[in-house]
Design an enzyme around this catalytic site. Structure first.
Site, PDB file in Angstrom:
ATOM      1  N   GLY A   1      49.732  27.852  46.451  1.00 26.86           N
ATOM      2  CA  GLY A   1      49.149  26.807  45.614  1.00 26.86           C
ATOM      3  C   GLY A   1      48.660  27.405  44.325  1.00 26.86           C
ATOM      4  O   GLY A   1      48.488  28.633  44.223  1.00 26.86           O
TER       5      GLY A   1
ATOM      6  N   CYS B   1      50.931  33.447  50.381  1.00 25.09           N
ATOM      7  CA  CYS B   1      50.335  33.526  49.051  1.00 25.09           C
ATOM      8  C   CYS B   1      48.904  32.973  49.054  1.00 25.09           C
ATOM      9  O   CYS B   1      48.026  33.579  49.646  1.00 25.09           O
ATOM     10  CB  CYS B   1      51.247  32.801  48.069  1.00 25.09           C
ATOM     11  SG  CYS B   1      50.746  32.980  46.387  1.00 25.09           S
ATOM     12  N   TYR B   2      48.671  31.816  48.454  1.00 25.35           N
ATOM     13  CA  TYR B   2      47.311  31.240  48.484  1.00 25.35           C
ATOM     14  C   TYR B   2      46.834  31.083  49.929  1.00 25.35           C
ATOM     15  O   TYR B   2      45.673  31.341  50.249  1.00 25.35           O
ATOM     16  CB  TYR B   2      47.325  29.880  47.767  1.00 25.35           C
ATOM     17  CG  TYR B   2      45.991  29.167  47.743  1.00 25.35           C
ATOM     18  CD1 TYR B   2      45.025  29.491  46.799  1.00 25.35           C
ATOM     19  CD2 TYR B   2      45.701  28.163  48.677  1.00 25.35           C
ATOM     20  CE1 TYR B   2      43.794  28.841  46.774  1.00 25.35           C
ATOM     21  CE2 TYR B   2      44.476  27.510  48.663  1.00 25.35           C
ATOM     22  CZ  TYR B   2      43.530  27.848  47.711  1.00 25.35           C
ATOM     23  OH  TYR B   2      42.321  27.195  47.694  1.00 25.35           O
TER      24      TYR B   2
ATOM     25  N   HIS C   1      56.544  35.292  48.836  1.00 28.72           N
ATOM     26  CA  HIS C   1      57.113  33.984  49.195  1.00 28.72           C
ATOM     27  C   HIS C   1      58.419  34.153  49.974  1.00 28.72           C
ATOM     28  O   HIS C   1      59.448  34.449  49.382  1.00 28.72           O
ATOM     29  CB  HIS C   1      57.387  33.171  47.922  1.00 28.72           C
ATOM     30  CG  HIS C   1      56.140  32.679  47.284  1.00 28.72           C
ATOM     31  ND1 HIS C   1      55.592  31.455  47.572  1.00 28.72           N
ATOM     32  CD2 HIS C   1      55.308  33.251  46.383  1.00 28.72           C
ATOM     33  CE1 HIS C   1      54.493  31.288  46.878  1.00 28.72           C
ATOM     34  NE2 HIS C   1      54.289  32.372  46.153  1.00 28.72           N
TER      35      HIS C   1
ATOM     36  N   GLU D   1      60.102  31.791  51.277  1.00 27.68           N
ATOM     37  CA  GLU D   1      60.933  30.592  51.151  1.00 27.68           C
ATOM     38  C   GLU D   1      61.882  30.619  49.959  1.00 27.68           C
ATOM     39  O   GLU D   1      62.806  29.834  49.879  1.00 27.68           O
ATOM     40  CB  GLU D   1      60.040  29.345  51.109  1.00 27.68           C
ATOM     41  CG  GLU D   1      59.190  29.154  49.854  1.00 27.68           C
ATOM     42  CD  GLU D   1      57.864  29.927  49.874  1.00 27.68           C
ATOM     43  OE1 GLU D   1      57.744  30.918  50.623  1.00 27.68           O
ATOM     44  OE2 GLU D   1      56.948  29.552  49.117  1.00 27.68           O
TER      45      GLU D   1
ATOM     46  N   ASP E   1      71.526   6.178  50.247  1.00 24.94           N
ATOM     47  CA  ASP E   1      70.429   6.028  51.200  1.00 24.94           C
ATOM     48  C   ASP E   1      70.502   4.704  51.957  1.00 24.94           C
ATOM     49  O   ASP E   1      70.432   4.672  53.187  1.00 24.94           O
ATOM     50  CB  ASP E   1      69.074   6.118  50.487  1.00 24.94           C
ATOM     51  CG  ASP E   1      68.905   7.432  49.749  1.00 24.94           C
ATOM     52  OD1 ASP E   1      69.635   8.371  50.081  1.00 24.94           O
ATOM     53  OD2 ASP E   1      68.062   7.502  48.847  1.00 24.94           O
TER      54      ASP E   1
ATOM     55  N   LYS F   1      67.443  14.290  50.910  1.00 23.90           N
ATOM     56  CA  LYS F   1      68.728  13.717  50.492  1.00 23.90           C
ATOM     57  C   LYS F   1      69.944  14.376  51.161  1.00 23.90           C
ATOM     58  O   LYS F   1      70.844  13.690  51.633  1.00 23.90           O
ATOM     59  CB  LYS F   1      68.862  13.884  48.981  1.00 23.90           C
ATOM     60  CG  LYS F   1      69.969  13.097  48.387  1.00 23.90           C
ATOM     61  CD  LYS F   1      69.431  11.781  47.988  1.00 23.90           C
ATOM     62  CE  LYS F   1      70.496  10.755  47.820  1.00 23.90           C
ATOM     63  NZ  LYS F   1      69.872   9.478  47.446  1.00 23.90           N
TER      64      LYS F   1
END
Ligand code: XMP
Length: 510
Positions: free
Chosen positions: A51, A78-79, A165, A167, A223, A366
């Protein structure tokens, strides 16, 4: 499932996506969700996201401290790593900058979080505050040149903190770290395999709907089509598909979609021509939010009229919508402090509808929607058609909508998309469309001066529409598109290519 607590990081989505890609359900919850609510989701593990704040600032976002007593493994990133260090009794010192960069991480131990990794790994590091003293019970498991406690663990309580990180793709073996946490530490079971997801969604619809009838609005986008197909599989002809022509559709769209639906056994298909109503109400309106509201409300009205006139004999209980996960997040339906950017068409519906809302794909991103569609055998062309927003061309004509502007935009867009398809570029792009800017500019054609509209071309690369980069269309193709549009579409004498990223721009123009 894995719960990701969001401390305001853009990467919270990326973390959830990575976990889902590993085959495990992940849900993002606001950082201050009470521990009891988190527990009610039955997570096998928690991830605290990064964050933008500093744990040293007063009022910085903190989770419910009882999360550490839930007995589930926690990974702080991280945060989240600094929070864990601070909240459990360690110390955090301020960093000079809040930059990110590549770092070499020296690993001190491997199991369980770093199983399969080398002794030195390239990671994407956040140079912000750092943990300078470990909380009781914790050991150091990795460091960098400037950060002695780049990763720490309390193996007994299964608590882990990493300053880098995992990710992002810049962290070379980041996925492996997440995999180790999700399976090795949390013991998660694979439950997010797309075939099973589709099957479960169909079962859930069947359970929820019972013997009732459902109304679904088809918008022409992927969608609503996937949502409708799922419901059709679940309840067959108790699904009433209503396709409203609001006069804001792309060229040939109504014919193409209705042909598909008929061919695939949708027996209760109601095509409604409401072009006059919509365009009448939009006359003279140029405010974007106003346009969206008018379209959203008129939709409901048209639906209700359709029910009164055509569908009276059925007892329709549910109104189904193709809302997806990012729609909910962006409309600030979840996530504290997330600013409302645009009121999405799908969510501006009045509450007192008299219908229950059915949103079968509300938890999907999506690309997951498309993968579910593929499992359901939707035709490739429809499935891989770029997303199309509910309010249609209304949000691609900046300012007032007029029949002339609509017709110009429709033609320009058709030329653009056709050329992209012919060049094999269409499927490399996440979303492409033309937009009409309501200014007239000077040009010259033959020997005569022209004074006509400007068309902006947008093409973006994205994973889920949350952020986007402009797509690098080859210059020769851009040139061809531009000359075809100006040559074939009356009323346009200039074509611009939009090279703005999201953020700061949005994908659509309004
Ligand atoms: P923005 O413009 O918000 O668009 O960057 C992100 C993605 O969402 C689509 N979009 C909508 N879809 N109803 C929808 O169903 C809406 O009101 C709406 N507004 C934007 C947009 O096309 C893009 O894919």
């Amino acid at each position: 499932m894995i719960v990701v607590l969001n401390f305001g990081s853009q990467f919270a989505h990326l973390i959830a996506r990575r976990v889902r890609d590993l085959g495990v359900k992940a849900e993002i919850l606001p950082f201050d969700t009470p521990a009891s609510v988190i527990a009610s989701h039955n997570p096998v593990g928690l991830i605290l996201s990064g964050g933008p704040a500093s744990v040293l600032e007063k009022g910085s976002p903190h989770p419910d401290k009882r999360i550490f007593e839930l007995g589930v493994p926690i990974l702080g990133i991280c945060y989240g790593h600094q929070l864990m260090g601070q909240m459990l009794g360690g110390r955090v010192i301020p960093g000079k900058t809040r930059e990110f960069g590549k770092e070499h991480l020296a690993l001190k131990g491997s199991r369980p979080l770093f199983s399969g990794l080398k002794r030195s790994e390239v990671v994407w590091f956040s140079h912000g505050d750092q943990v300078s003293k470990l909380p009781k019970g914790f050991i150091k498991i990795a460091s960098t040149a400037d950060c002695p406690y780049a990763a720490f663990a309390d193996p007994k309580r299964r608590l882990f903190g990493i300053q880098f990180h995992p990710e992002v793709t810049h962290t070379v073996h980041g996925t492996r770290v997440l995999q180790n946490f999700v399976f090795g530490v949390c013991g998660a079971k694979k439950n997010w395999e797309i075939k099973a997801v589709a099957r479960h969604l169909i079962e859930d619809i069947r359970l929820e709907v019972g013997n009732s009838h459902v109304l679904v609005g088809i918008s022409g986008g992927v969608d609503s089509l996937v949502a409708a197909t799922l419901i059709h599989k679940a309840i067959g002809n108790r699904l009433h598909a209503v396709f409203v022509d609001h006069g804001l559709l792309r060229k040939g769209e109504m014919e193409q979609v209705s042909t598909y639906l008929r061919k695939h056994g949708f027996k209760k298909l109601h095509l409604i021509d409401a072009r006059k109503t919509f365009l009448g109400r939009l006359t003279g309106v140029s405010d974007p939010e106003q346009k969206r509201k008018i379209i959203g409300h008129t939709f409901i009205e048209v639906f209700e009229n359709a029910i009164k006139k055509e569908l009276k004999k059925y007892e329709i209980t549910y109104l189904a919508q193709g809302t997806i996960y990012p729609d909910r997040i962006e409309s600030a339906a979840t996530g504290k402090g997330a600013a409302k950017i645009k009121s999405h068409h799908n969510l501006t519906l009045p509450e007192k509808l008299g219908f229950k809302i059915l949103e079968p794909i509300k938890d999907l991103y999506k690309d997951e929607v498309r993968r579910v569609g593929a499992v359901l055998n939707l035709p490739h062309e429809l499935l891989w058609r770029h997303p199309f927003p509910g309010p249609g061309l209304a949000i691609r004509i900046v300012g007032e909508i007029t029949p002339e502007r609509l017709s110009i935009l429709r033609d320009a867009d058709a030329v653009y998309i056709e050329e992209l398809r012919k060049a094999g570029e269409y499927e490399k792009i996440w979303q492409a469309f033309a937009a009409l800017l309501p200014v007239k500019v000077v040009g010259v054609m033959g020997d005569a001066r022209t004074y006509e509209y400007v068309i902006a071309l947008r093409a973006v690369d994205s994973v889920d529409g949350m952020s986007a980069d402009w797509h690098k269309i080859p210059p020769a193709l851009l040139e061809r598109i531009s000359s075809h549009i100006v040559g074939r579409v009356r009323g346009v004498n200039r074509v611009l290519y939009d090279i703005t990223q999201k953020p700061p721009a949005t994908i659509e123009y309004e």
